[in-house]
Design a protein around this motif. Structure first.
Motif, PDB file in Angstrom:
ATOM      1  N   CYS A  31       0.951  -1.632   0.217  1.00  0.00           N
ATOM      2  CA  CYS A  31      -0.285   0.063  -0.115  1.00  0.00           C
ATOM      3  C   CYS A  31       0.655   1.201  -0.336  1.00  0.00           C
ATOM      4  N   VAL A  32       1.982   1.076   0.868  1.00  0.00           N
ATOM      5  CA  VAL A  32       3.151   2.076   0.353  1.00  0.00           C
ATOM      6  C   VAL A  32       3.930   2.338  -0.907  1.00  0.00           C
ATOM      7  N   ALA A  33       3.979   1.364  -2.223  1.00  0.00           N
ATOM      8  CA  ALA A  33       3.991   1.385  -3.080  1.00  0.00           C
ATOM      9  C   ALA A  33       2.848   2.092  -3.968  1.00  0.00           C
ATOM     10  N   ALA A  34       1.655   0.681  -3.281  1.00  0.00           N
ATOM     11  CA  ALA A  34       0.737   1.680  -4.829  1.00  0.00           C
ATOM     12  C   ALA A  34      -0.457   1.871  -3.512  1.00  0.00           C
ATOM     13  N   PRO A  35      -0.210   3.064  -3.830  1.00  0.00           N
ATOM     14  CA  PRO A  35      -1.230   3.813  -2.557  1.00  0.00           C
ATOM     15  C   PRO A  35      -2.758   3.308  -2.966  1.00  0.00           C
ATOM     16  N   PRO A  36      -3.565   2.559  -1.920  1.00  0.00           N
ATOM     17  CA  PRO A  36      -5.432   2.388  -2.354  1.00  0.00           C
ATOM     18  C   PRO A  36      -5.793   3.959  -2.443  1.00  0.00           C
ATOM     19  N   GLY A  37      -7.394   3.387  -2.516  1.00  0.00           N
ATOM     20  CA  GLY A  37      -8.085   4.768  -1.953  1.00  0.00           C
ATOM     21  C   GLY A  37      -8.329   4.332  -1.282  1.00  0.00           C
ATOM     22  N   ASP A  38      -9.114   5.671  -0.788  1.00  0.00           N
ATOM     23  CA  ASP A  38     -10.140   5.747   0.637  1.00  0.00           C
ATOM     24  C   ASP A  38      -9.954   4.508   1.755  1.00  0.00           C
ATOM     25  N   GLY A  39      -9.445   4.105   2.889  1.00  0.00           N
ATOM     26  CA  GLY A  39     -10.149   3.424   3.414  1.00  0.00           C
ATOM     27  C   GLY A  39      -9.966   1.921   2.840  1.00  0.00           C
ATOM     28  N   GLY A  40      -8.759   1.891   1.766  1.00  0.00           N
ATOM     29  CA  GLY A  40      -8.090   0.823   1.079  1.00  0.00           C
ATOM     30  C   GLY A  40      -6.599   0.132   2.453  1.00  0.00           C
ATOM     31  N   VAL A  41      -6.681   0.037   2.469  1.00  0.00           N
ATOM     32  CA  VAL A  41      -5.628   0.004   3.558  1.00  0.00           C
ATOM     33  C   VAL A  41      -5.830  -1.170   4.741  1.00  0.00           C
TER      34      VAL A  41
END
Length: 201
Positions: free
Chosen positions: A175-185
């Motif tokens: 998720c650091v390398a390819a951030p997801p949308g809001d709430g994604g993590v």
């Protein structure tokens, strides 16, 4: 001189937010911190020593945040979700943390060697900074091991919990390398830790 050292590291961090590390001047860091240039050199030895100390401080702060995330909840899944969220948040807001976690150092950042360097410093904190700095692989192990220590109820649980914890750490790093949308993590970690996935927590 812990107070002077902290002030100098704060000044170096602020300077790095404004300009590339190659353009950060030691005299300016000392002036912003309100100490002499000689004090700066006494503390860090060189600009490379200052860079190593700054990276060490940010690594320690990131790991302290991991400890807080793991201690902030009673439910094991919530602890790991908080750890993943902290990892993504810290990397988003701090370029040094992002570089340490991913191994991608931009030309704007200091990029000290991760192996130990010879140290003749009389300052214990600088001798520690001159020691080995954590690599991305080291961070995976450090966070995983802290999570296992916080979550494993018995030695028999350790191997399965370790696999779950490492999965979450690696998911957070993705998720650091390819951030997801809001709430994604949060959603990704909760899905990975769902009981149907037979994880050990």
């Amino acid at each position: 001189m812990p107070a002077a050292r902290d002030s100098l590291l704060d000044a170096a961090y602020t300077a790095l937010a404004r300009r590339a590390w190659s353009a950060v001047r030691m005299v300016d860091v000392a002036a912003v911190a309100g100490v002499s240039r000689q004090t700066l050199y006494n503390e860090f030895g060189s600009k490379e020593g200052l860079a190593r100390a700054l990276v060490r401080r940010e690594a320690d702060a990131y790991l302290a945040g991991v400890e807080r995330a793991l201690a902030g909840h009673t439910d094991a899944r919530d602890r790991l979700v908080a750890t993943a969220e902290w990892t993504a948040s810290a990397a988003r807001s701090n370029a040094l943390v992002r570089a340490m976690l991913t191994g991608c150092w931009s030309e704007r950042l200091p990029a000290p060697t991760l192996s130990a360097v010879p140290s003749s410093s009389a300052v214990p904190a600088q001798r520690r900074a001159d020691g080995p700095l954590p690599s991305p692989v080291d961070f995976v192990a450090l966070v995983r091991d802290r999570a296992v220590a916080a979550l494993a109820a018995s030695p028999a649980d350790t191997a399965e919990v370790a696999r779950s914890c490492e999965l979450v750490v690696r998911l957070a790093l993705s998720c650091v390398a390819a951030p997801p949308g809001d709430g994604g993590v949060t959603d990704l970690v909760k899905t990975a830790l769902a009981p149907s996935h037979r994880l050990g927590i």
